[in-house]
Each structure stands twice: as structure tokens, then as C-alpha cells.
Design a protein around this motif. Structure first.
Motif, short mmCIF file in Angstrom:
data_model
loop_
_atom_site.label_atom_id
_atom_site.label_comp_id
_atom_site.label_asym_id
_atom_site.label_seq_id
_atom_site.Cartn_x
_atom_site.Cartn_y
_atom_site.Cartn_z
N LYS A 195 0.83 -1.21 0.00
CA LYS A 195 0.00 0.00 0.00
C LYS A 195 0.86 1.27 0.00
O LYS A 195 0.54 2.25 -0.68
CB LYS A 195 -0.91 -0.01 1.23
N LYS A 196 1.95 1.25 0.77
CA LYS A 196 2.88 2.38 0.85
C LYS A 196 4.29 1.82 0.73
O LYS A 196 4.47 0.74 0.17
CB LYS A 196 2.69 3.15 2.17
N TYR A 197 5.28 2.51 1.24
CA TYR A 197 6.64 1.96 1.22
C TYR A 197 7.29 2.14 2.59
O TYR A 197 6.84 2.95 3.40
CB TYR A 197 7.49 2.56 0.11
N GLY A 198 8.35 1.37 2.84
CA GLY A 198 8.86 1.29 4.20
C GLY A 198 10.28 1.74 4.45
O GLY A 198 10.71 1.78 5.60
N TYR A 199 11.02 2.06 3.38
CA TYR A 199 12.40 2.52 3.62
C TYR A 199 12.84 3.44 2.50
O TYR A 199 12.39 3.33 1.36
CB TYR A 199 13.36 1.33 3.74
N PHE A 200 13.68 4.41 2.86
CA PHE A 200 14.28 5.30 1.87
C PHE A 200 15.47 4.60 1.22
O PHE A 200 16.03 3.64 1.78
CB PHE A 200 14.78 6.58 2.54
N GLN A 201 15.90 5.09 0.08
CA GLN A 201 17.07 4.53 -0.59
C GLN A 201 18.33 4.66 0.26
O GLN A 201 19.26 3.87 0.12
CB GLN A 201 17.27 5.22 -1.94
N SER A 202 18.35 5.62 1.16
CA SER A 202 19.51 5.79 2.05
C SER A 202 19.66 4.61 3.01
O SER A 202 20.74 4.39 3.57
CB SER A 202 19.40 7.10 2.84
N GLU A 203 18.60 3.84 3.22
CA GLU A 203 18.65 2.66 4.11
C GLU A 203 18.52 1.34 3.35
O GLU A 203 18.28 0.30 3.95
CB GLU A 203 17.52 2.74 5.16
N ALA A 204 18.67 1.36 2.04
CA ALA A 204 18.44 0.16 1.22
C ALA A 204 19.37 -0.99 1.60
O ALA A 204 18.95 -2.15 1.65
CB ALA A 204 18.59 0.50 -0.25
N THR A 205 20.63 -0.68 1.86
CA THR A 205 21.60 -1.74 2.17
C THR A 205 21.25 -2.43 3.48
O THR A 205 21.24 -3.67 3.57
CB THR A 205 23.02 -1.16 2.25
N PHE A 206 20.95 -1.64 4.51
CA PHE A 206 20.60 -2.25 5.79
C PHE A 206 19.29 -3.01 5.70
O PHE A 206 19.13 -4.09 6.29
CB PHE A 206 20.51 -1.20 6.90
N PHE A 207 18.33 -2.48 4.95
CA PHE A 207 17.04 -3.16 4.78
C PHE A 207 17.25 -4.57 4.23
O PHE A 207 16.64 -5.54 4.71
CB PHE A 207 16.15 -2.36 3.83
N LYS A 208 18.12 -4.71 3.23
CA LYS A 208 18.37 -6.03 2.63
C LYS A 208 18.99 -6.99 3.64
O LYS A 208 18.66 -8.18 3.67
CB LYS A 208 19.27 -5.87 1.41
N ASP A 209 19.88 -6.49 4.48
CA ASP A 209 20.48 -7.33 5.52
C ASP A 209 19.41 -7.77 6.51
O ASP A 209 19.38 -8.94 6.93
CB ASP A 209 21.58 -6.55 6.24
N LEU A 210 18.52 -6.87 6.86
CA LEU A 210 17.47 -7.17 7.84
C LEU A 210 16.53 -8.26 7.34
O LEU A 210 16.30 -9.26 8.03
CB LEU A 210 16.69 -5.89 8.14
N VAL A 211 15.98 -8.09 6.14
CA VAL A 211 15.00 -9.06 5.64
C VAL A 211 15.65 -10.41 5.36
O VAL A 211 15.01 -11.46 5.48
CB VAL A 211 14.27 -8.53 4.39
N SER A 212 16.94 -10.39 5.03
CA SER A 212 17.65 -11.65 4.80
C SER A 212 17.82 -12.42 6.11
O SER A 212 17.59 -13.63 6.18
CB SER A 212 19.02 -11.36 4.18
N GLU A 213 18.22 -11.72 7.15
CA GLU A 213 18.40 -12.34 8.47
C GLU A 213 17.09 -12.92 8.99
O GLU A 213 17.06 -14.01 9.58
CB GLU A 213 18.93 -11.30 9.46
N LEU A 214 15.99 -12.21 8.75
CA LEU A 214 14.68 -12.66 9.26
C LEU A 214 14.03 -13.72 8.38
O LEU A 214 13.04 -14.33 8.79
CB LEU A 214 13.75 -11.45 9.37
N GLY A 215 14.56 -13.91 7.17
CA GLY A 215 13.98 -14.90 6.27
C GLY A 215 12.64 -14.46 5.70
O GLY A 215 11.79 -15.30 5.37
N MET A 216 12.45 -13.15 5.57
CA MET A 216 11.20 -12.65 5.00
C MET A 216 11.14 -12.98 3.51
O MET A 216 12.15 -12.92 2.81
CB MET A 216 11.09 -11.14 5.25
N LEU A 217 9.97 -13.34 3.04
CA LEU A 217 9.79 -13.81 1.66
C LEU A 217 9.78 -12.66 0.67
O LEU A 217 9.12 -11.64 0.88
CB LEU A 217 8.47 -14.58 1.55
N ALA A 218 10.49 -12.86 -0.43
CA ALA A 218 10.59 -11.83 -1.46
C ALA A 218 9.75 -12.21 -2.68
O ALA A 218 9.50 -13.39 -2.93
CB ALA A 218 12.04 -11.65 -1.88
#
Length: 447
Positions: A207-230
Motif C-alpha cells: 500500500k505504501k513503502y517502508g524505507y528510503f534509498q539511504s537505508e536500502a543496504t541495511f534493509f536487505k540485511d534485515l530481511v535476509s536475516e529474518l527470512g522474509m519472503l521476497a
């Protein structure tokens, strides 16, 4: 997705794995998250950001801070109810890994506590005011210097993405922001996707978005660690929600549906008769009519109905989550929990009244108009002074502005996007009162 990964205690910068069974029960990691949020300056600023009526000084109205505290309480109850059943279903989480049902409550409570931490002053109109400055105001001049995603971050400025930045960004002397557990950050992420593509599917997570491009690298690390589905949409990778996000969202939905309605009644914007007419449908199975009529003040009657209604919706949301847990873990549950509620029609009726009588009341509209002017002026003042600094075309006024705001935003950064997102974040961090005060100063209306 699996619960062991989703309940990760890892924090940004960790070199070693944190195990639940090795945690100090007197200082549990998920509870540390809550403490760090509540002691943060960003959270404290919510006391001067009004939930319903901007700049209202009446004691009736909830601020973003009191709203966030209430959402966290409701979230804790939801998390504990669900956690108890999850541990019964997956006993190894407790017997092998050491998780407790209170862990679920602590995660949801912390994420819920911070859910509004990135919201600008003047409510959602503040988000729109920031976005419109870059979309149709003087800020549009920067479009050619930005990538499409960077520009979208600005023209669709989003409080949720700003909150994610606040919680995680490096600041001088503070690496990794508040360094919350990944489980709490995952639960915080209502919209785990970038600003583009915009609303690519009907899934609530898009519906909306959750992170700015300035946090893109950390976001990818976070979702990978949590095993969130892409999943890939229009060539972009978006993610399905962390399951506990649904509980955070439900806690927020419950509170603003019921408590904003209560505020409207206390403010005289909604007739008290509406309270019984609309809330009775939620509490008809639990209300004690004799007790209700024995209460002598409007505030007491409303408080009684509010408590019963919130209790009803907590149990309803928990039941819906547990009934759909398998679909949620597989990313196939695509709506908010209360949308599946048997009380959905009653909730929509209450929200309809709130929109007509409260959110669109003359007091709210008038203050939001002022908010647009205030935020537009501040953005233009700071962006212009910063642009002139880099083009070596500073005026004496520009120099005074940057000196007065030294350290609050990164005007020296050579990257245009990082400068603009820093200015936008700073303006968004202001309270209703401080934004008004700064507006008066830049306009020469106060000394």
C-alpha cells in the motif's frame, strides 16, 4: 517463513549470534528495545505532535505519544495471546530455543511503541506537505539530479520510511541508531518495499513503502536475516510482511478507530448518542447496561465503552491471526486482520463518522492549512540555503539560517539526495510547536 528466524535477537553491527536461551531474563533483549525507544528523543517529541487535532491545546486530545503508548499496550496483549498459541503449536521454540510467550508481546509492544516515530508534525497532512514541495513546489528543481527512486522518496514522503531511518541511521557517536533487535524492526516494517513501484498490487504490504534509498543496504540485511519472503514486481524486489507486523497494525487500527472516536465525542465534534449507537454493536455481548447508566459523566461512560470495545477487538484480531497463521507465514494473507473481522461493518461505520465529524472538521482543516504553509516555508528556506552553499552563492541570510541549524541536517554532504532527505527528515522531526516557532523566526515574526 519460520518463527525461529523471525524472532531474531540480532542487532545492527553484531558479530556473534544472540541466542534466546542465553538471554538474561532480568534484561531481555526484546524488552531492551522498548526501553531504548521510550528514552529516545524522537519518541519524546511525539508529546507535541497531536493525534487528531493539530496544535490543539485541549486536555481531551491524544498526542502521538499517548496514542503510541496505548497502541503498545494493546500490541503487548495481542502478542502474548498469539505467542501462547504459537508456542503450543511449535513447542521446540520453547523447549529447544527458550522462547516465551511474553517475547511475542515484547516485540509487538516495542514495534507498536515506535510505529509513529517518523511522522511529521500536523499529521498525515505533514507528509503531503513535504511531498508536494518536491512534486509541485520549488523542490521540483532537484528532480533531474536524482534517480527515480530517490525522487519518489521525496515526492511521496512517508512517515513509515522516515521512522525506519530514525531507528537505524548512524549519527555522530551513535552507530546503528537505536540498535533494536531485528525481530522488532521486522515487526515495525508495515510496508517492506521501496517507494517504486507505487502500489503495485492490492496486497496490504504494498500500500505504501517502508524505507528510503539511504537505508536500502541495511534493509536487505534485515530481511535476509529474518527470512522474509521476497517477490519480484515490475523488476523490483518487494517483500511479504513479518507476521507480527499484522499485530502491530491491528493494535494501531483498534486504537485510532475507538480512541479517535472517543476524542471526537469529548471535543463535542460527535454527539455522545453516537457512542452508544455505534459502540454497542461491538460490546453488546459484554456490556452491563445497569452499570453503564449508573455512570454519571460522559467521560466515564465513554471510558467504559472504549475499554469493552478494545477488549472485544483484541480477542477478535488474535483469533483471526491464529486462524490464518499458515497463510501469513507463506505470504498469502494480503489484508489487514480487522478487514476479516465480523465487526468490520461496525468499524467502517465508526471510521465514516470520524472522517466526517473529526478529521474533516473545520478546526482540523484550518490547522492543516497552516501546517502546509509552515512546512513548505521551512523546507524552502533550508533547501535554498543549502543549494546556495554548494553553488557558492550564499546570501547573508542563508549563512544565518545554516548557522542557526548547524548539526540538525547534513547540508555539507556532496550527495544531493542525502542532503535533501536529511533536510526532509529534520523538518519531519519537528513538533507542531517547534515547527511553528521556527516558521515565525525565519519569517521575522519573533525574536
Amino acid at each position: 517463513m519460520n518463527w525461529e528466524q523471525l524472532l531474531s535477537l540480532k542487532r545492527q553491527g553484531d558479530k556473534n549470534k544472540r541466542l534466546r536461551k542465553e538471554q538474561d531474563e532480568t534484561r531481555l533483549g526484546f524488552e531492551v528495545d522498548y526501553d531504548r525507544i521510550i528514552f529516545s528523543s524522537a519518541f519524546r517529541s511525539l508529546q507535541d505532535k497531536t493525534q487528531v487535532v493539530p496544535l490543539s491545546k485541549t486536555s481531551f486530545v491524544h498526542t502521538r505519544l499517548t496514542h503510541s503508548l496505548e497502541v503498545s499496550v494493546v500490541g503487548r496483549s495481542l502478542g502474548r495471546i498469539v505467542g501462547k498459541k504459537i508456542l503450543e503449536k511449535y513447542p521446540s521454540l520453547k523447549t529447544i530455543h527458550g522462547y516465551h510467550f511474553n517475547d511475542f508481546g515484547a516485540i509487538v509492544a516495542a514495534a507498536a511503541l515506535s510505529h509513529d516515530i517518523g511522522n511529521p508534525p500536523f499529521g498525515h497532512s505533514g507528509e503531503k506537505a513535504i511531498g508536494e514541495y518536491f512534486k509541485s513546489g520549488k523542490g521540483k528543481q532537484y528532480q533531474d539530479q536524482l534517480t527515480p527512486k530517490q525522487y519518489a522518496d521525496l515526492v511521496m514522503f512517508e512517515g513509515n520510511a522516515n521512522g525506519f531511518k530514525i531507528l537505524n541511521e548512524d549519527r555522530q557517536g551513535i552507530e546503528g541508531g537505536l540498535r533494536l533487535s531485528y525481530a522488532t524492526l521486522g515487526a515495525f516494517l508495515k510496508y517492506p518495499k521501496p517507494s517504486l513501484p507505487q502500489k503495485p498490487t492490492p496486497n496490504i504490504a504494498h500500500k505504501k513503502y517502508g524505507y528510503f534509498q539511504s537505508e536500502a543496504t541495511f534493509f536487505k540485511d534485515l530481511v535476509s536475516e529474518l527470512g522474509m519472503l521476497a517477490n519480484e514486481i515490475d523488476g523490483e524486489i518487494c517483500y511479504y510482511r513479518h507476521p507480527l507486523t499484522f499485530l502491530v497494525e491491528a493494535a494501531d487500527d483498534i486504537c485510532y478507530t475507538i480512541i479517535d472516536f472517543e476524542d471526537g465525542i469529548n471535543l463535542g465534534l460527535v454527539d455522545e448518542d453516537y457512542a452508544l449507537e455505534y459502540l454497542i454493536k461491538l460490546v453488546k455481548d459484554s456490556i452491563n447496561i445497569k452499570k453503564y447508566h449508573a455512570l454519571t459523566t460522559k467521560a466515564e461512560r465513554l471510558s467504559y465503552l472504549r475499554a469493552l470495545a478494545i477488549g472485544t477487538l483484541i480477542n477478535e484480531a488474535a483469533d483471526i491471526f491464529l486462524e490464518n497463521e499458515v497463510a501469513i507465514l507463506s505470504g498469502k494473507f494480503t489484508t489487514d486482520l480487522l478487514n476479516k473481522s465480523k465487526y468490520n461493518a461496525q468499524i467502517k461505520d465508526i471510521l465514516k463518522i470520524s472522517i466526517e465529524k473529526i478529521y474533516q472538521s473545520s478546526e482540523v482543516v484550518e490547522k492543516e492549512i497552516a501546517g502546509y504553509q509552515i512546512l513548505n516555508t521551512l523546507l524552502d528556506t533550508y533547501c535554498t540555503a543549502t543549494q546556495n552553499y554548494h553553488s557558492q552563492n550564499q546570501t547573508a541570510y542563508d549563512k544565518l539560517i545554516l548557522k542557526a541549524e548547524e548539526g540538525y541536517f547534513d547540508y555539507k554532504n556532496e550527495d544531493v539526495y542525502l542532503r535533501l532527505i536529511s533536510i526532509s527528515q529534520y523538518v519531519a522531526s519537528l513538533t507542531d510547536g517547534s515547527a511553528l516557532g521556527k516558521f515565525k523566526k525565519v519569517k521575522g515574526l519573533s525574536v
